[in-house]
Design a protein around this motif. Sequence first.
Motif, PDB file in Angstrom:
ATOM      1  N   LEU A   2       0.594  -1.432  -0.097  1.00  0.00           N
ATOM      2  CA  LEU A   2      -0.058  -0.094  -0.156  1.00  0.00           C
ATOM      3  C   LEU A   2       0.635   1.478  -0.276  1.00  0.00           C
ATOM      4  O   LEU A   2       2.371   1.470   0.585  1.00  0.00           O
ATOM      5  CB  LEU A   2      -0.796  -0.490   0.915  1.00  0.00           C
ATOM      6  CG  LEU A   2      -1.985  -0.835   1.335  1.00  0.00           C
ATOM      7  CD1 LEU A   2      -2.410  -0.813   2.359  1.00  0.00           C
ATOM      8  CD2 LEU A   2      -2.604  -0.957   0.314  1.00  0.00           C
ATOM      9  N   HIS A   3       0.609   2.359  -0.589  1.00  0.00           N
ATOM     10  CA  HIS A   3       0.891   3.471  -0.602  1.00  0.00           C
ATOM     11  C   HIS A   3       1.295   4.162   0.320  1.00  0.00           C
ATOM     12  O   HIS A   3       2.954   4.523   0.836  1.00  0.00           O
ATOM     13  CB  HIS A   3       0.768   4.666  -1.845  1.00  0.00           C
ATOM     14  CG  HIS A   3       0.987   6.127  -1.941  1.00  0.00           C
ATOM     15  ND1 HIS A   3       2.439   5.940  -2.345  1.00  0.00           N
ATOM     16  CD2 HIS A   3       0.846   6.572  -0.874  1.00  0.00           C
ATOM     17  CE1 HIS A   3       2.111   7.412  -2.120  1.00  0.00           C
ATOM     18  NE2 HIS A   3       1.788   7.921  -1.209  1.00  0.00           N
ATOM     19  N   ARG A   6       4.823   2.426   1.799  1.00  0.00           N
ATOM     20  CA  ARG A   6       5.668   2.348   0.583  1.00  0.00           C
ATOM     21  C   ARG A   6       6.697   3.832   0.836  1.00  0.00           C
ATOM     22  O   ARG A   6       8.010   3.584   1.245  1.00  0.00           O
ATOM     23  CB  ARG A   6       4.836   2.020  -0.639  1.00  0.00           C
ATOM     24  CG  ARG A   6       6.664   2.358  -1.827  1.00  0.00           C
ATOM     25  CD  ARG A   6       6.101   2.739  -3.418  1.00  0.00           C
ATOM     26  NE  ARG A   6       4.810   1.321  -3.810  1.00  0.00           N
ATOM     27  CZ  ARG A   6       3.348   1.955  -4.319  1.00  0.00           C
ATOM     28  NH1 ARG A   6       2.967   2.913  -3.990  1.00  0.00           N
ATOM     29  NH2 ARG A   6       2.640   1.318  -4.426  1.00  0.00           N
ATOM     30  N   GLU A   7       6.111   5.092   1.318  1.00  0.00           N
ATOM     31  CA  GLU A   7       6.257   5.797   1.288  1.00  0.00           C
ATOM     32  C   GLU A   7       7.562   5.772   3.099  1.00  0.00           C
ATOM     33  O   GLU A   7       8.237   6.471   2.404  1.00  0.00           O
ATOM     34  CB  GLU A   7       5.275   6.864   1.337  1.00  0.00           C
ATOM     35  CG  GLU A   7       5.139   8.732   2.245  1.00  0.00           C
ATOM     36  CD  GLU A   7       4.482   9.381   1.683  1.00  0.00           C
ATOM     37  OE1 GLU A   7       5.233  10.564   2.446  1.00  0.00           O
ATOM     38  OE2 GLU A   7       3.638   8.979   1.456  1.00  0.00           O
ATOM     39  N   GLN A  92      -5.633   3.106   8.241  1.00  0.00           N
ATOM     40  CA  GLN A  92      -5.719   3.505   7.411  1.00  0.00           C
ATOM     41  C   GLN A  92      -7.715   3.523   7.415  1.00  0.00           C
ATOM     42  O   GLN A  92      -7.902   1.670   7.289  1.00  0.00           O
ATOM     43  CB  GLN A  92      -5.203   3.342   5.304  1.00  0.00           C
ATOM     44  CG  GLN A  92      -5.990   4.014   4.959  1.00  0.00           C
ATOM     45  CD  GLN A  92      -5.026   3.375   3.496  1.00  0.00           C
ATOM     46  OE1 GLN A  92      -4.918   2.479   3.474  1.00  0.00           O
ATOM     47  NE2 GLN A  92      -4.972   4.492   2.750  1.00  0.00           N
TER      48      GLN A  92
END
Length: 277
Positions: A2-3, A6-7, A92
């Motif tokens: 998931l973004h 990843r960040e 999230q």
Amino acid sequence: MLHPLREIVEHLSTIQQTYPEDTCLILSDRETIIGYLPGKEIDLKLKVGESMSKYKKSATYKVLQTGEKIREEIPADMLGIPYVSTCTPIKQDGQVIGAFAAVVSNQKMEDLRKGAEKLSAVISQMTTFSEEIASITNSSADKLQELSQQSETMKNNMKSVERIIQQVKEISSRSNILGLNASIEAARSGEYGRGFSVVADEIRKMAANSNSAAEDIQKQLELTQKEILKINESIHEIAAQTEEQSASTQEFHSMVERISDTAKLLNKHGGIHHASH
């Protein structure tokens, strides 16, 4: 992946630099380890891509299951370095999507805590020693006070003896005058006063001996009084020094108590208890 996760992976190195102590960082999604950055000394030997099912006893796995932050203090038994592990759930839309763990060296804090414990032990011994000195000082002060009172009593007794000696000397003087008068009367009586003359001479001799003895006693008494005076002065000097020592001991004891409070404070803040929330 998931973004948001990843960040975080892309910035693990930057995040690691924000910690003042040696730190190992772990990032996982619900299933696997997706980011791992060991510290200089703290290295859990994890590998990116490993399944979290291998580490069911870890704080990270528990956080993934409960969704609650966990903070633990781990002793040096595991890695040879004490460390604090803090694992936080990443959510999230209200759902746990991963976990971020920071394993931070606790060596400096552990050294501080051990130092505080040693300091506390030394202070405890110092306190006991200080209390013993204070007790001895107080006891010495009491004995000096008692000795001083006894010295004053002796001085008063000497004065009483001196008055008695004066009375003896007065009696001796009167006896001498009486013997002299008796001798004069015996001489006037001629043959009839010879026996009385012998008695008069003996009275005068006894008066002279009494006076001489009284003089000797008075001289000895004066010498004794001088010695007692010296002793009394020494007692007062020692008493004054004892009071100063007592004050210094009390000040030292207060300093030890302040250091003890500081050691307790260091020991208190040196410990991080197991916590979860």
